[in-house]
Scaffold this motif. Structure first.
Motif, PDB file in Angstrom:
ATOM      1  N   VAL A 178      17.628 -11.278  -6.654  1.00 46.77           N
ATOM      2  CA  VAL A 178      17.451  -9.826  -6.734  1.00 46.77           C
ATOM      3  C   VAL A 178      18.100  -9.149  -5.527  1.00 46.77           C
ATOM      4  O   VAL A 178      18.696  -8.073  -5.649  1.00 46.77           O
ATOM      5  N   ARG A 179      18.040  -9.796  -4.370  1.00 42.99           N
ATOM      6  CA  ARG A 179      18.719  -9.215  -3.189  1.00 42.99           C
ATOM      7  C   ARG A 179      20.211  -9.067  -3.454  1.00 42.99           C
ATOM      8  O   ARG A 179      20.833  -8.087  -3.044  1.00 42.99           O
ATOM      9  N   ALA A 180      20.787 -10.034  -4.158  1.00 40.24           N
ATOM     10  CA  ALA A 180      22.227  -9.954  -4.444  1.00 40.24           C
ATOM     11  C   ALA A 180      22.542  -8.755  -5.353  1.00 40.24           C
ATOM     12  O   ALA A 180      23.646  -8.229  -5.339  1.00 40.24           O
ATOM     13  N   LEU A 181      21.531  -8.332  -6.139  1.00 41.54           N
ATOM     14  CA  LEU A 181      21.727  -7.161  -7.008  1.00 41.54           C
ATOM     15  C   LEU A 181      21.429  -5.855  -6.266  1.00 41.54           C
ATOM     16  O   LEU A 181      21.586  -4.769  -6.823  1.00 41.54           O
ATOM     17  N   GLY A 182      20.937  -5.972  -5.028  1.00 41.46           N
ATOM     18  CA  GLY A 182      20.457  -4.814  -4.262  1.00 41.46           C
ATOM     19  C   GLY A 182      21.357  -3.588  -4.328  1.00 41.46           C
ATOM     20  O   GLY A 182      20.873  -2.485  -4.628  1.00 41.46           O
TER      21      GLY A 182
END
Ligand SMILES: Cc1cc2nc3c(=O)[nH]c(=O)nc-3n(C[C@H](O)[C@H](O)[C@H](O)COP(=O)(O)OP(=O)(O)OC[C@H]3O[C@@H](n4cnc5c(N)ncnc54)[C@H](O)[C@@H]3O)c2cc1C
Length: 413
Positions: free
Chosen positions: A303-307
């Motif tokens: 999810v951080r990569a989608l931030g």
């Protein structure tokens, strides 16, 4: 047509008629008079779970009785009761529930139906406190099931598919005091490398984040006063807040429960928001995915990569832990879970556009979406091993499919 909307105003309930019965007898007559029925509690869900092909019934007028049985250690509540009123009554009598959600405004029956949860490694969701359930089935018949009865584990988190819950008996425990402290600036390295230690450090732990930021914005720690503290002034490198904070920047801090370590009753600390004020922001949409605890760090990193894609849509995210349970449609069925929650701005199209990307990374990890929040896709047979048993239970209690709206049909398909 009586126009009805949910609390957040992002959803207009589909229904042709609306009723607010003032008694259980009136409710029973309404159920059998209509080919299609759904109920709404305090309207805090965000999706079409409560839509009806004909009659929509509000439980607001149903009994709000609260009866404590000290010997059995239970409380029995009527179908119209909200957690805020229940918590006050229990606290005044020296009792407590094991946990609360972020807000006390929600109805007990509505929260239980959707597997609503708070946080805490040892805390099951709110439905796990249910010891007995009393509902009017699709034939208008009164059904009572107690923990241990056949079908009980399917009937508690029932997404409104078996009938209308008119009373619930819940486990209670002696009252306890809690203190809340907030810590800012928890580094992502610590948050992921020491994830289990962080979540085991207090009765209830939440991490608030916008994902696309150098550190977790706030760690929100709720400690029981009667347990030795495992949290000092430095929380895995994060600093204790000296002032009261709201988890959403710019929101009024009067809305949140007492912080900065001031001890107080569970009823005034376990929820993040005060009953007398608006919880969260009001202008919002929510989504949440419960991810198996064993895959938590992978899920957070994904999810951080989608931030950057979420920026602009996201007001705040919250990471919580939930203990495993045995309730067939519980999002924590047989698996310890981590909840990844998203409070979005009220932009339905924007939210719909990003949810598939989130589900693409979380569903392969075994995630299940929160029943009461917005999600894009759902493979219920893969997510819920007891779905077939639940379908049979629904057929038994609702043979004419009165309570089977489009949402339930999608789940059972
Ligand atoms: C600001 C905010 C904060 C939230 N925080 C949390 C949180 O911390 N944790 C969390 O897990 N969720 C949270 N939620 C989600 C919320 O707890 C759930 O959506 C819950 O279902 C709301 O209860 P309700 O009474 O409003 O249900 P409603 O939205 O009114 O109804 C939801 C469904 O429950 C069923 N239902 C309701 N009453 C009955 C009944 N008497 N008999 C049978 N079925 C019934 C119906 O099928 C209905 O479709 C939050 C929501 C908001 C708006």
């Amino acid at each position: 047509m009586h126009e009805q909307t949910n609390w957040a105003g992002n959803h207009h309930y589909r229904a042709t008629r609306f009723a607010e019965p003032q008694s259980v007898d009136e409710l029973a007559a309404l159920i059998t008079d209509s080919p299609a029925v759904r109920v709404i509690g305090s309207r805090h869900s965000f999706n079409d779970i409560a839509d009806s092909d004909d009659l929509l019934i509000s439980t607001t007028g149903l009994p709000t009785s609260v009866e404590i049985d000290a010997e059995a250690r239970t409380v029995t509540v009527g179908g119209g009761v909200r957690y805020g009123d229940l918590a006050l009554a229990l606290q005044q009598a020296g009792w407590a529930l094991h946990n609360l959600a972020s807000l006390p405004h929600i109805s007990v029956a509505g929260a239980v139906a959707t597997a609503t949860h708070g946080s805490g490694d040892r805390n099951g969701n709110l439905a796990t406190a249910v010891r007995g359930i009393h509902f009017l089935s699709g034939t208008g018949e009164a059904v009572e099931l107690r923990r241990g009865d056949p079908g009980f584990e399917g009937a508690v988190v029932a997404i409104g598919a078996l009938g209308v819950v008119v009373a619930l008996t819940l486990d209670i425990v002696p009252t306890f005091a809690v203190r809340q402290r907030l810590f800012s600036g928890l580094g992502w390295d610590a948050a992921t490398a020491r994830f289990d230690e962080i979540f085991a450090s207090a009765y209830s732990v939440s991490l608030f984040t916008l994902w696309d930021e150098p550190t977790v914005s706030l760690a929100w720690i709720k400690e029981r006063v009667d347990e030795p503290s495992r949290v000092g002034e430095d929380f895995f490198g994060a600093i204790a807040e000296a002032e009261v904070r709201h988890m959403i920047a710019g929101m009024d801090v009067r809305n949140v429960t007492e912080q900065v370590g001031v001890a107080g009753p569970w009823s005034e600390r376990l929820a993040h928001f005060r009953y007398e004020f608006t919880p969260s922001t009001g202008a919002e949409i929510q989504s949440e995915y419960l991810v198996p605890r064993a895959r938590a760090v992978e899920a957070i990193e994904a999810v951080r990569a989608l931030g950057p894609r979420l920026r602009g849509l996201l007001q705040i995210s919250e990471i919580r832990s939930v203990a495993a349970d045995r309730l067939w449609l519980s999002t924590a069925y047989e698996t310890e879970m981590i909840g990844l929650h998203f409070t979005w701005v009220r932009d339905s199209e924007g939210v719909a556009a990003v949810l598939p990307a989130i589900e693409e990374v979380l569903y392969p990890l075994g995630a299940r979406p929160h029943w009461g929040k917005v999600f894009a896709g759902l493979d219920a047979p893969a997510m819920y091993p007891r779905l077939g048993d639940f379908r049979a239970l629904a057929d038994r209690h609702d043979p004419e499919s009165r309570f089977r709206n489009a949402f339930v049909r999608r789940v059972l398909a």
